[in-house]
Design a protein around this motif. Structure first.
Motif, mmCIF file in Angstrom:
data_model
loop_
_atom_site.group_PDB
_atom_site.id
_atom_site.type_symbol
_atom_site.label_atom_id
_atom_site.label_comp_id
_atom_site.label_asym_id
_atom_site.label_seq_id
_atom_site.Cartn_x
_atom_site.Cartn_y
_atom_site.Cartn_z
ATOM 1 N N ASN A 1 -19.320 -1.745 4.847
ATOM 2 C CA ASN A 1 -19.622 -3.147 5.160
ATOM 3 C C ASN A 1 -20.256 -3.880 3.979
ATOM 4 N N ALA A 2 -20.915 -3.167 3.102
ATOM 5 C CA ALA A 2 -21.513 -3.808 1.934
ATOM 6 C C ALA A 2 -20.454 -4.305 0.968
ATOM 7 N N LYS A 3 -19.295 -3.646 0.994
ATOM 8 C CA LYS A 3 -18.208 -4.024 0.088
ATOM 9 C C LYS A 3 -17.075 -4.758 0.798
ATOM 10 N N ASN A 4 -17.216 -4.964 2.098
ATOM 11 C CA ASN A 4 -16.143 -5.608 2.880
ATOM 12 C C ASN A 4 -14.827 -4.839 2.757
ATOM 13 N N MET A 5 -14.895 -3.539 2.914
ATOM 14 C CA MET A 5 -13.721 -2.691 2.733
ATOM 15 C C MET A 5 -13.526 -1.764 3.926
ATOM 16 N N VAL A 6 -12.252 -1.517 4.217
ATOM 17 C CA VAL A 6 -11.867 -0.503 5.192
ATOM 18 C C VAL A 6 -10.858 0.417 4.511
ATOM 19 N N TYR A 7 -10.935 1.695 4.851
ATOM 20 C CA TYR A 7 -10.077 2.669 4.194
ATOM 21 C C TYR A 7 -9.333 3.501 5.244
ATOM 22 N N LEU A 8 -8.204 4.025 4.812
ATOM 23 C CA LEU A 8 -7.475 5.001 5.619
ATOM 24 C C LEU A 8 -7.062 6.136 4.702
ATOM 25 N N GLN A 9 -7.742 7.249 4.834
ATOM 26 C CA GLN A 9 -7.393 8.448 4.077
ATOM 27 C C GLN A 9 -6.321 9.197 4.849
ATOM 28 N N MET A 10 -5.174 9.412 4.216
ATOM 29 C CA MET A 10 -4.039 10.054 4.883
ATOM 30 C C MET A 10 -3.712 11.359 4.169
ATOM 31 N N ASN A 11 -3.834 12.445 4.873
ATOM 32 C CA ASN A 11 -3.549 13.768 4.328
ATOM 33 C C ASN A 11 -2.388 14.410 5.082
ATOM 34 N N SER A 12 -1.831 15.435 4.486
ATOM 35 C CA SER A 12 -0.738 16.191 5.116
ATOM 36 C C SER A 12 0.353 15.250 5.631
ATOM 37 N N LEU A 13 0.780 14.374 4.769
ATOM 38 C CA LEU A 13 1.731 13.344 5.179
ATOM 39 C C LEU A 13 3.089 13.939 5.526
ATOM 40 N N LYS A 14 3.713 13.302 6.504
ATOM 41 C CA LYS A 14 5.011 13.733 7.006
ATOM 42 C C LYS A 14 6.024 12.593 6.851
ATOM 43 N N PRO A 15 7.299 12.916 6.836
ATOM 44 C CA PRO A 15 8.311 11.839 6.731
ATOM 45 C C PRO A 15 8.155 10.786 7.826
ATOM 46 N N GLU A 16 7.734 11.195 9.005
ATOM 47 C CA GLU A 16 7.582 10.241 10.103
ATOM 48 C C GLU A 16 6.383 9.307 9.924
ATOM 49 N N ASP A 17 5.586 9.536 8.896
ATOM 50 C CA ASP A 17 4.495 8.604 8.573
ATOM 51 C C ASP A 17 4.991 7.421 7.743
ATOM 52 N N THR A 18 6.241 7.473 7.309
ATOM 53 C CA THR A 18 6.810 6.381 6.529
ATOM 54 C C THR A 18 6.805 5.096 7.343
ATOM 55 N N ALA A 19 6.174 4.059 6.793
ATOM 56 C CA ALA A 19 6.037 2.789 7.512
ATOM 57 C C ALA A 19 5.313 1.790 6.623
ATOM 58 N N VAL A 20 5.330 0.553 7.070
ATOM 59 C CA VAL A 20 4.430 -0.445 6.501
ATOM 60 C C VAL A 20 3.129 -0.360 7.283
ATOM 61 N N TYR A 21 2.043 -0.210 6.572
ATOM 62 C CA TYR A 21 0.722 -0.068 7.187
ATOM 63 C C TYR A 21 -0.038 -1.394 7.087
ATOM 64 N N TYR A 22 -0.574 -1.816 8.230
ATOM 65 C CA TYR A 22 -1.281 -3.078 8.331
ATOM 66 C C TYR A 22 -2.746 -2.857 8.686
ATOM 67 N N CYS A 23 -3.573 -3.607 8.040
ATOM 68 C CA CYS A 23 -4.991 -3.682 8.369
ATOM 69 C C CYS A 23 -5.190 -4.880 9.299
ATOM 70 N N ALA A 24 -6.078 -4.743 10.271
ATOM 71 C CA ALA A 24 -6.305 -5.833 11.214
ATOM 72 C C ALA A 24 -7.768 -5.877 11.625
ATOM 73 N N ALA A 25 -8.194 -7.052 12.036
ATOM 74 C CA ALA A 25 -9.591 -7.262 12.427
ATOM 75 C C ALA A 25 -9.666 -7.973 13.771
ATOM 76 N N ASP A 26 -10.652 -7.592 14.562
ATOM 77 C CA ASP A 26 -10.863 -8.249 15.850
ATOM 78 C C ASP A 26 -12.355 -8.425 16.091
ATOM 79 N N LEU A 27 -12.723 -9.630 16.492
ATOM 80 C CA LEU A 27 -14.146 -9.932 16.657
ATOM 81 C C LEU A 27 -14.681 -9.546 18.033
ATOM 82 N N SER A 28 -13.826 -9.603 19.047
ATOM 83 C CA SER A 28 -14.354 -9.485 20.402
ATOM 84 C C SER A 28 -14.076 -8.156 21.094
ATOM 85 N N ARG A 29 -13.089 -7.408 20.635
ATOM 86 C CA ARG A 29 -12.731 -6.204 21.369
ATOM 87 C C ARG A 29 -13.298 -4.950 20.722
#
Length: 129
Positions: free
Chosen positions: A74-102
């Protein structure tokens, strides 16, 4: 208003690792629940992981549990996704999203159909075999 910019995508071999980053603008970043979603070619967008505003609670799709880790600075306004042991089915466009209320748990249950307040433009991850 929050703007989200993803980075870190690319081409990786099966079993490899990637770390996605999401840079957020706005002074209220720490108030938002954050999530990662993905959309493979010809498929609907799906939930990957979500993290509470404090970072204390995280939730994952069954397909990535044990392989992916979501985190935030939160100090850097950053979110991360560490992905290990990747598989072909992980192929995709990855989106970051934010929600204030949920809460993170609700987002994990409802997925993208529940709606998110803000979305990034995505970063492509390709896992080759």
């Amino acid at each position: 208003q929050v703007q989200l910019v993803e980075s870190g995508g690319g081409l990786v071999q099966v079993g490899g690792s990637l770390r996605l980053s999401c840079a957020a603008s706005g002074r209220t970043f720490s108030s938002y629940t954050m999530g990662w979603f993905r959309q493979a070619p010809g498929k609907e967008r799906e939930f990957v992981a979500t993290i509470s505003w404090s970072g204390g609670r995280t939730y994952y799709a069954d397909s990535v549990k044990g392989r992916f880790t979501i985190s935030r600075d939160n100090a850097k306004n950053m979110v991360y996704l560490q992905m290990n042991s990747l598989k072909p089915e992980d192929t995709a466009v990855y989106y970051c999203a934010a929600d204030l209320s949920r809460a993170a748990a609700l987002i994990a249950t409802t997925g993208p159909r529940g709606g998110m307040d803000y979305w990034g433009k995505g970063t492509l991850v390709t896992v080759s075999s």
